[in-house]
Design a protein around this motif. Sequence first.
Motif, PDB file in Angstrom:
ATOM      1  N   GLY A  40       0.794  -1.111  -0.079  1.00 40.69           N
ATOM      2  CA  GLY A  40      -0.029  -0.115   0.113  1.00 40.69           C
ATOM      3  C   GLY A  40       0.796   1.191  -0.083  1.00 40.69           C
ATOM      4  O   GLY A  40       0.368   2.254  -0.047  1.00 40.69           O
ATOM      5  N   PHE A  41       2.267   1.197  -0.066  1.00 45.55           N
ATOM      6  CA  PHE A  41       3.068   2.273   0.197  1.00 45.55           C
ATOM      7  C   PHE A  41       3.594   2.377  -1.478  1.00 45.55           C
ATOM      8  O   PHE A  41       3.733   1.451  -2.118  1.00 45.55           O
ATOM      9  CB  PHE A  41       4.369   2.091   0.926  1.00 45.55           C
ATOM     10  CG  PHE A  41       4.053   2.326   2.162  1.00 45.55           C
ATOM     11  CD1 PHE A  41       4.857   3.158   3.015  1.00 45.55           C
ATOM     12  CD2 PHE A  41       3.244   1.236   2.835  1.00 45.55           C
ATOM     13  CE1 PHE A  41       4.641   3.236   4.328  1.00 45.55           C
ATOM     14  CE2 PHE A  41       3.191   1.279   4.291  1.00 45.55           C
ATOM     15  CZ  PHE A  41       3.672   2.266   5.043  1.00 45.55           C
ATOM     16  N   ILE A  42       3.296   3.697  -1.625  1.00 45.04           N
ATOM     17  CA  ILE A  42       3.827   4.048  -3.006  1.00 45.04           C
ATOM     18  C   ILE A  42       5.341   4.413  -3.285  1.00 45.04           C
ATOM     19  O   ILE A  42       5.710   5.082  -2.495  1.00 45.04           O
ATOM     20  CB  ILE A  42       2.899   5.550  -3.756  1.00 45.04           C
ATOM     21  CG1 ILE A  42       1.452   5.178  -3.637  1.00 45.04           C
ATOM     22  CG2 ILE A  42       3.474   5.642  -5.235  1.00 45.04           C
ATOM     23  CD1 ILE A  42       0.645   6.362  -3.841  1.00 45.04           C
ATOM     24  N   VAL A  43       6.073   3.558  -4.130  1.00 47.45           N
ATOM     25  CA  VAL A  43       7.442   3.934  -3.894  1.00 47.45           C
ATOM     26  C   VAL A  43       7.811   4.068  -5.372  1.00 47.45           C
ATOM     27  O   VAL A  43       7.186   3.634  -6.592  1.00 47.45           O
ATOM     28  CB  VAL A  43       8.038   2.667  -3.510  1.00 47.45           C
ATOM     29  CG1 VAL A  43       7.838   2.410  -2.107  1.00 47.45           C
ATOM     30  CG2 VAL A  43       7.884   1.397  -4.336  1.00 47.45           C
ATOM     31  N   LYS A  44       9.045   4.871  -5.602  1.00 50.43           N
ATOM     32  CA  LYS A  44       9.968   4.626  -6.763  1.00 50.43           C
ATOM     33  C   LYS A  44      11.144   3.866  -6.687  1.00 50.43           C
ATOM     34  O   LYS A  44      12.167   4.097  -5.657  1.00 50.43           O
ATOM     35  CB  LYS A  44      10.206   6.104  -7.193  1.00 50.43           C
ATOM     36  CG  LYS A  44      11.064   6.474  -8.638  1.00 50.43           C
ATOM     37  CD  LYS A  44      11.003   7.961  -8.958  1.00 50.43           C
ATOM     38  CE  LYS A  44      12.044   8.667  -8.016  1.00 50.43           C
ATOM     39  NZ  LYS A  44      12.242  10.036  -8.409  1.00 50.43           N
ATOM     40  N   ILE A  45      11.246   3.249  -7.786  1.00 46.70           N
ATOM     41  CA  ILE A  45      12.874   2.208  -7.707  1.00 46.70           C
ATOM     42  C   ILE A  45      13.493   2.770  -8.774  1.00 46.70           C
ATOM     43  O   ILE A  45      13.254   2.536  -9.952  1.00 46.70           O
ATOM     44  CB  ILE A  45      12.403   0.901  -7.873  1.00 46.70           C
ATOM     45  CG1 ILE A  45      11.235   0.480  -6.820  1.00 46.70           C
ATOM     46  CG2 ILE A  45      13.524  -0.150  -7.504  1.00 46.70           C
ATOM     47  CD1 ILE A  45      10.816  -1.064  -6.757  1.00 46.70           C
TER      48      ILE A  45
END
Length: 264
Positions: A257-262
């Motif tokens: 549920g966490f929005i991340v950028k990789i």
Amino acid sequence: MTYEGVLTKMQTEFGNPIQYYIVFENSFLNVNQLLDKKIEFSFLGYQCLNCSKKKKIYRQGHCYDCFYASPEVGDWIMKPELSTAHLGIADRDLEYETRVQLQPHIVYLALSSEVKVGVTRKTQMPTRWIDQGAEKAISIVEVPNRYLAGITEVELKNHFSDKTNWRKMLTNDILVDDLLQHKIKVESLLPDEVKEFFNPEHVDVYELNYPVLFYPKKVNSLNIEKTPVFEGKLIGIKGQYLIFEDGTVFNIRSFEGFIVKINV
């Protein structure tokens, strides 16, 4: 390359070694291909896995309201002995609960740090064992519903742990033990309602091989709310954890549920 999206637990494919995938709405990563490479994670925000609103995640990928309303996270998920669909009694949504609870379930023993007992739907084998980082696993009984699996687990918890020591699992401090011998011994411990489902001829011990270059001696858990940007060299994947060269470990499932950028 840059990938961005809402974290959900890594999808897995049984193999030698196990294959791991981070799947976003419009892209995916084969995480095995990132071994021995630097990865940067950036925390961008939240999105509830149930209502899709940009609300702070409370538990298990759900916002506060959805956690206490959605049938997907009812108490019977973590405590299968609380299942009541076999009685026609609803917890939150009888249709959903009937579909999930009234199907074959496996009670198993697994070796991930020490011997532990657990429950999973039959359709989730061997995914459940992979997700908890088990080195080996064996089925004890297959029962027709979640309730029977739950009361079996409750009884066996008097003799085995029901939790994995994640630090030992991620440093490969694993107890050497014989799961087959334990299976033979537990027959007498089963609840009376479950004894008919015990099959001593089912003796297959599953062995799982994880993509780990080497294990750190000590591990520290990454919290991307407190450390919103993290970069490290990936040295392994086990359970739902990414293991980095400096001993940092990142539990993907804890941050659903966490929005991340990789960046890779």
